[in-house]
Design a protein around this motif. Structure first.
Motif, PDB file in Angstrom:
ATOM      1  N   ILE A  33     -87.240 -19.436  12.223  1.00 28.53           N
ATOM      2  CA  ILE A  33     -86.938 -18.708  13.447  1.00 28.53           C
ATOM      3  C   ILE A  33     -85.589 -19.199  13.945  1.00 28.53           C
ATOM      4  N   VAL A  89     -88.291 -23.496  18.056  1.00 31.76           N
ATOM      5  CA  VAL A  89     -87.002 -23.047  18.605  1.00 31.76           C
ATOM      6  C   VAL A  89     -86.209 -24.227  19.137  1.00 31.76           C
ATOM      7  N   HIS A 143     -86.183 -23.451   8.023  1.00 36.06           N
ATOM      8  CA  HIS A 143     -85.958 -22.770   9.296  1.00 36.06           C
ATOM      9  C   HIS A 143     -86.512 -21.347   9.225  1.00 36.06           C
ATOM     10  N   ASP A 155     -94.096 -21.715  18.006  1.00 34.58           N
ATOM     11  CA  ASP A 155     -92.766 -21.101  17.938  1.00 34.58           C
ATOM     12  C   ASP A 155     -91.815 -21.715  18.961  1.00 34.58           C
ATOM     13  N   ARG A 210     -86.325 -16.643  23.221  1.00 37.54           N
ATOM     14  CA  ARG A 210     -86.192 -16.630  21.752  1.00 37.54           C
ATOM     15  C   ARG A 210     -87.559 -16.627  21.072  1.00 37.54           C
ATOM     16  N   GLY A 220     -85.243 -24.213  14.960  1.00 37.76           N
ATOM     17  CA  GLY A 220     -86.038 -23.186  14.306  1.00 37.76           C
ATOM     18  C   GLY A 220     -86.838 -23.662  13.121  1.00 37.76           C
ATOM     19  N   CYS A 221     -87.211 -24.933  13.094  1.00 37.26           N
ATOM     20  CA  CYS A 221     -87.963 -25.412  11.933  1.00 37.26           C
ATOM     21  C   CYS A 221     -89.177 -26.227  12.349  1.00 37.26           C
ATOM     22  N   GLY A 264     -83.246 -20.866  16.118  1.00 30.10           N
ATOM     23  CA  GLY A 264     -83.475 -21.858  17.150  1.00 30.10           C
ATOM     24  C   GLY A 264     -82.202 -22.472  17.683  1.00 30.10           C
TER      25      GLY A 264
END
Length: 366
Positions: free
Chosen positions: A225, A212, A223, A208, A70, A216-217, A227
């Motif tokens: 990405i 994830v 957020h 990153d 991811r 994702g934050c 995640g």
């Protein structure tokens, strides 16, 4: 006799583990407690020497692979090359992020992915290669990194079985753009439940990867990405941290000693593990190749000696992957290994007496 005597391994770190777990109960921070960050710092320093690697502790070895994919933005329309001779986590995580697993056959002697076969299946859709450090030693990363650079591909090292091994003085977990490992109890450095870690030298990628694992934050409710909940809990981190010193200072060498004893005694009777030039072996499994696996397995069972087969059914033959174009291909070295290999009891504290009994049973059977 145990196939892997986890109780014997525990006994050598029991006091440290008890103290570490009690500390978690005392402060009550079961998620993102200080033990998680201590473990990350310890493992990053172990792998990075003068320049520690970024280490992100996660919930399992499987989660480590998914998080890596991811963070590298691999998804639908992409292809990722890996081996069909491994546990399903390596390939299933490729599919779980929407990409397509593509298999490449193994080398017949090390059971690791064959770089020549990797290059044959690269297409314009290929985005990454996931080599698996199978049974406890690394594949030919010099060749794999050359291929990846030539074709602009990422390498994700699956070091779930090799933590503590080396290739040309580089430790497992330091190869590729990102590496993953597992702390499943049976692994060389095992916890007492699921757990894993992701490693990288890339500052942005590390940011990153950590995002994830935390939905994702980087900041709460912000957020950026896609995640998941991939965090390692504080209790597992505490246990692994408590076990690490003995693993580093004693168990790596003990595992190599037990493996060497097996190989010296059995080399004239069965095919013993071949160690690739420049490699050390950590023996997540001690895997041999007799002429008749079934008869050897029966002889071991009759002697009350446990054994196991990794892996009886390759991934390209699994029903879940039957729709893949590569599932219709033949991977002869993988298929032959799946029919012939068997693994013997192995752990760092396997006594010489028990090992002698195992060896005598194998020799007599073959």
């Amino acid at each position: 006799m145990q196939f892997i005597d986890i109780k014997a391994i525990h006994a050598h770190s029991a006091a440290q583990i008890d103290a570490a777990v009690a500390q978690v109960f005392e402060h009550g921070r079961y998620i993102n407690g200080p033990e998680v960050y201590e473990l990350e710092a310890t493992l990053g320093k172990f792998l990075g020497d003068s320049k520690p690697l970024h280490c992100i502790a996660v919930a399992s070895g499987t989660m480590a692979l998914e998080v890596a994919l991811r963070a590298l933005s691999i998804g639908p329309g992409d292809e990722v090359i890996t081996t069909p001779f491994t546990w399903i986590s390596t390939a299933e995580t490729i599919a779980l992020v929407g990409a397509t697993p593509v298999f490449a056959d193994i080398e017949p002697d090390t059971y690791n992915i064959d770089p020549k076969e990797v290059e044959k299946v690269i297409t314009p859709k290929t985005k990454a290669i996931i080599p698996v450090d199978l049974f406890g030693q690394l594949p030919d990363y010099t060749a794999l990194e050359t291929i990846a650079e030539k074709h602009g591909l990422k390498i994700i090292e699956d070091a779930a079985q090799s933590f503590g091994a080396e290739q040309n003085a580089r430790k497992a977990g330091t190869f590729g753009h990102v590496a993953t490992t597992s702390f499943f109890p049976a692994k060389p450095l095992g916890g007492y439940g699921d757990g894993g870690a992701v490693f990288t030298a890339d500052d942005q990628l590390a940011e990153d990867l950590r995002a994830v694992t935390n939905h994702g934050c980087k900041e709460r409710e912000s957020h950026y990405i896609l995640g998941t909940n991939g965090r390692c809990d504080s209790l597992q981190a505490a246990i692994i941290q408590a076990k690490f010193a003995n693993f580093r200072d004693a168990e790596i060498a003990l595992r190599q000693k037990v493996g060497a004893r097996y190989s010296e005694a059995l080399k004239d009777y069965v095919t013993v593990p071949k160690i690739h030039p420049g490699n050390t072996h950590i023996y997540a499994q001690y895997t041999i190749r007799p002429k008749n696996r079934d008869s050897l397995g029966e002889a071991l069972k009759a002697a009350d000696i446990p054994s196991a087969v990794y892996y009886r059914k390759p991934l390209h033959q699994q029903e879940v992957f039957s729709h893949l174009p590569c599932a219709k291909k033949s991977f002869p070295h993988t298929e032959q290994a799946a029919q012939e290999v068997i693994s013997l009891p192995f752990h760092p504290y396997l006594s010489e007496a028990d090992q002698a009994r195992i060896i005598a049973t194998v020799v007599k059977a073959v």
